[in-house]
Design an enzyme around this catalytic site. Structure first.
Site, PDB file in Angstrom:
ATOM      1  N   CYS A  91       0.869  -1.177   0.000  1.00 15.65           N
ATOM      2  CA  CYS A  91       0.000   0.000   0.000  1.00 15.65           C
ATOM      3  C   CYS A  91       0.907   1.228   0.000  1.00 15.65           C
ATOM      4  O   CYS A  91       2.055   1.150  -0.446  1.00 15.65           O
ATOM      5  CB  CYS A  91      -0.947  -0.015   1.201  1.00 15.65           C
ATOM      6  SG  CYS A  91      -0.107   0.047   2.800  1.00 15.65           S
ATOM      7  N   ARG A  92       0.435   2.319   0.517  1.00 14.32           N
ATOM      8  CA  ARG A  92       1.242   3.539   0.532  1.00 14.32           C
ATOM      9  C   ARG A  92       2.347   3.471   1.579  1.00 14.32           C
ATOM     10  O   ARG A  92       3.494   3.783   1.310  1.00 14.32           O
ATOM     11  CB  ARG A  92       0.362   4.756   0.791  1.00 14.32           C
ATOM     12  CG  ARG A  92       1.117   6.062   0.793  1.00 14.32           C
ATOM     13  CD  ARG A  92       0.170   7.246   0.980  1.00 14.32           C
ATOM     14  NE  ARG A  92       0.915   8.481   1.048  1.00 14.32           N
ATOM     15  CZ  ARG A  92       1.376   9.007   2.179  1.00 14.32           C
ATOM     16  NH1 ARG A  92       1.162   8.416   3.332  1.00 14.32           N
ATOM     17  NH2 ARG A  92       2.053  10.137   2.156  1.00 14.32           N
TER      18      ARG A  92
END
Length: 130
Positions: A91-92
């Site tokens: 993810c981020r």
């Protein structure tokens, strides 16, 4: 002890447990550095990369060949993920991928890893979807 103090204590304990669950590692979920993942991508053509960010985030830039299964959709789309291949989730920053790891472990997946630090720590190529 009055009822307000008891309720406050219980709420405090629940908040602490929730925070700990978010930051503690998931048992059996491997953490790969950016360099480790780049090597694995070169060597293992069967690796399945799953980006658990929102579609708008994914379209702005993702690791090449990653499929987008946003975290809120993961439980209902788990059948799209092969069980006989190594799964790498990202993810981020690593928070959503950790949650995704918990979900996949709970669904019986055993060969899963996450990108440590998420895309914030990724030092490889990215592609955009228009």
């Amino acid at each position: 002890m009055d009822i307000v103090r008891i309720i406050s204590t219980v709420i405090y304990i629940l908040i602490v447990l929730f925070i700990l669950r978010q930051i503690l590692p998931v048992k059996g979920l491997k953490n790969l550095s950016s360099d480790d993942l780049k090597e694995k991508i070169k060597k293992d053509k069967n690796l399945v990369l799953i980006d658990v960010r929102k579609p708008a985030e994914y379209s702005q830039g993702h690791i090449q060949n990653a499929i987008n299964i946003p975290l809120p959709q993961l439980r209902r789309r788990v059948k799209e993920i092969p069980r006989d291949k190594e799964i790498l989730i990202y993810c981020r920053n690593g928070m959503r991928s950790r949650q995704a790891g918990r979900i996949l472990k709970g669904k019986g997946f055993s060969n899963i890893a996450q990108l440590r630090g998420g895309l914030l720590w990724w030092e490889g190529k990215m592609e955009k979807t228009l």
